[in-house]
Design an enzyme around this catalytic site. Structure first.
Site, PDB file in Angstrom:
ATOM      1  N   ASP A 189      33.566  52.830  37.480  1.00 27.72           N
ATOM      2  CA  ASP A 189      32.115  52.601  37.666  1.00 27.72           C
ATOM      3  C   ASP A 189      31.531  53.185  38.954  1.00 27.72           C
ATOM      4  O   ASP A 189      32.143  53.068  40.020  1.00 27.72           O
ATOM      5  CB  ASP A 189      31.814  51.100  37.778  1.00 27.72           C
ATOM      6  CG  ASP A 189      32.487  50.253  36.740  1.00 27.72           C
ATOM      7  OD1 ASP A 189      33.149  50.790  35.838  1.00 27.72           O
ATOM      8  OD2 ASP A 189      32.349  49.027  36.836  1.00 27.72           O
TER       9      ASP A 189
HETATM   10  C1  FRU Z   1      33.466  47.780  34.411  1.00 24.96           C
HETATM   11  C2  FRU Z   1      34.439  46.959  35.228  1.00 24.96           C
HETATM   12  C3  FRU Z   1      33.723  45.921  36.043  1.00 24.96           C
HETATM   13  C4  FRU Z   1      34.680  45.682  37.169  1.00 24.96           C
HETATM   14  C5  FRU Z   1      35.288  47.041  37.374  1.00 24.96           C
HETATM   15  C6  FRU Z   1      36.741  47.034  37.748  1.00 24.96           C
HETATM   16  O1  FRU Z   1      33.971  49.012  34.044  1.00 24.96           O
HETATM   17  O2  FRU Z   1      35.413  46.371  34.383  1.00 24.96           O
HETATM   18  O3  FRU Z   1      33.378  44.766  35.345  1.00 24.96           O
HETATM   19  O4  FRU Z   1      34.035  45.218  38.307  1.00 24.96           O
HETATM   20  O5  FRU Z   1      35.123  47.756  36.175  1.00 24.96           O
HETATM   21  O6  FRU Z   1      37.182  48.310  38.076  1.00 24.96           O
END
Ligand code: FRU
Length: 479
Positions: A19
């Site tokens: 992300d």
């Molecule tokens: C979304 C997610 C979020 C989390 C992050 C972990 O892709 O699963 O909910 O904070 O990635 O890398």
């Protein structure tokens, strides 16, 4: 030399990336933080990586910003830049980063490859050197409800100066709304539950003001699985912010309870940000991937990529009904050459542009498309990498991609209805070696997809059974 790397997108080969986090335009610089394993191209040991840009095209790598600790990873979050009036006492800092600390059992991850989560809570870190180094707030955590599925704080300032934080209670399918006057103490004021899409884990919520005059907000929600072939996806809901709560207004969505933000398989965890305060149009960037197969990509030497930043708007469909619009933010990209082509009536496998590099923007206007089908393919030698079929009778679009070895198990076609806003249809394809992003009818229908290998030296072929239609298109290539 064949261009194998994306030219316009931020990407990583050597470090794992998911992300986008903490997107902010601060002192004339765009900051992109991102979920990152700094030691490996595989998932694990997640903290925040950091890159900066002046034009949203060229990015400069910065030191790893927020490192994981043994047994505690740093998950997604956002950054706020309070003015002096709002940063008080010893917490005076120019940037505040809000993120989730995810406590887990490192032994189980190592031995069984299982993420055994023990707690997720919201923390704060502060920076006074333009986001390069960060210090943990001494009174962390800010919010801990004793949950293992409570993450991805998105903070923004509202017009009255108060701060709003959205946090997902992922498996409960709830979004908590917290308010604060000082960014330090937070009060839960409402919980959003109204969305009928009750699958998977709700992640990375974001609330975007699209029309201040009419108090129209867009709530974006990423859901890790439950879409085509059980892949990841993003939905949005339009509504109003009333008494510190988001209230869906289905009339804004033509009676629907939610709308897909992107109909392709590879757009996830988008976050909004502003170029210059909330007076400018919101921008958004997402991760070009799906949890369905992302973790297997590094083994194929496929890069991790962020999407092209997109400018967001609201398009009025009729008196009450709106659609979100997305346009790639390419105003600062340097075009090296562009050429135009027009084809009309019926044709089959017509080459519009031949032997072009894998990075291009193809922008088309289709006139008098009142019956029949048009299809467009990106072709490498004889092999069709991506085919787009637009059916004017059904008002639908279908996208198919070549599976290669990588997508063989996960693949399917991706279909979406499109809405005709004027008598002319517009479609843009932004291709960047490993990805294709398709924007239709003022960016109201969008598809994003990754490819199973880098494309280069491709041709664009078109086919028409729409006898009255005229397709005018421009192809731009980039320096
Ligand atoms: C979304 C997610 C979020 C989390 C992050 C972990 O892709 O699963 O909910 O904070 O990635 O890398």
């Amino acid at each position: 030399m064949a261009a194998k790397n994306p030219k316009l997108h931020y990407f990583q080969y050597d470090k794992w990336m998911n992300d986008p986090n903490g997107l902010i335009f601060h002192n004339g610089i765009y900051h992109l933080y991102y979920q990152c394993n700094p030691n490996s191209k595989y998932w694990g040991n997640i903290g925040w990586g950091h890159a900066t840009s002046e034009d949203l095209i060229t990015w400069t790598e910065q030191p790893h910003a927020l490192p994981a600790k043994p047994g505690a990873m740093i998950f997604s979050g956002s950054i706020a830049a309070p003015d002096d009036a709002h940063s008080k006492g010893s917490e005076k800092a120019s940037l505040y980063a809000f993120y989730t600390v995810c406590d887990y059992d490192p032994q189980r991850l190592q031995s069984d490859n299982v993420l055994d989560i023990q707690n997720q809570r919201q923390h704060l870190a502060l920076s006074d050197d333009n986001g390069i180094t960060w210090n943990e707030y001494r009174n962390n955590p800010l919010i801990d409800i004793g949950s293992t599925e409570f993450r991805d704080p998105k903070v923004q300032q509202l017009a009255d100066g108060e701060w709003l934080m959205l946090v997902a209670r992922s498996l409960d399918h709830k979004i908590d709304f917290y308010y604060s006057e000082d960014l330090l103490s937070w009060t839960l004021t409402s919980t959003f539950t109204q969305c009928p899409f009750q699958k998977g884990a709700w992640e990375c919520p974001d609330l975007i003001l699209l029309c201040p005059q009419e108090n129209i907000w867009c709530l974006m929600l990423s859901v890790d699985r439950g879409f085509a072939n059980n892949g990841s996806g993003v939905i949005y809901m339009l509504g109003n912010l009333v008494d510190k709560a988001f209230v869906i207004n289905t009339a804004y969505m033509g009676g629907n309870a939610y709308v897909r933000l992107d109909h392709g398989p590879d757009f996830f965890a988008p976050q909004s940000f502003f170029h210059n305060g909330q007076l400018s149009k919101p921008l958004m960037l997402g991760w070009l991937n799906s949890w369905l197969y992302a973790k297997e990509m590094p083994a194929q030497s496929l890069p991790m990529m962020q999407s092209m930043p997109r400018e967001l708007g609201l398009v009025k469909v009729d008196d009450q009904c709106y659609l979100l619009s997305q346009h790639p933010a390419l105003s600062q990209a340097k075009v090296s050459e562009s050429s135009t082509q027009t084809v009309s009536g019926l044709y089959s496998q017509q080459a519009l542009f031949s032997e072009i590099p894998g990075t291009f923007l193809w922008e088309a206007e289709i006139h008098n498309f009142d019956q029949g089908q048009l299809s467009l393919s990106i072709v490498d030698a004889e092999l069709s990498l991506v085919t787009i079929v637009i059916d004017s009778d059904e008002k639908t679009m279908r996208i198919s991609r070549h599976t290669g070895d990588f997508f063989e198990a996960a693949n399917t076609d991706y279909e979406a209805p499109y809405l005709s806003l004027t008598s002319m249809m517009d479609i843009s394809i932004l291709a960047d070696c490993h990805s294709v992003e398709i924007f239709v009818n003022q960016g109201t229908t969008v598809f994003s997809l990754r490819l199973s290998s880098a494309m280069d030296n491709v041709s664009l072929l078109a086919e028409s059974t729409a006898s009255n239609s005229k397709l005018q298109s421009t192809l731009s290539q980039f320096k």
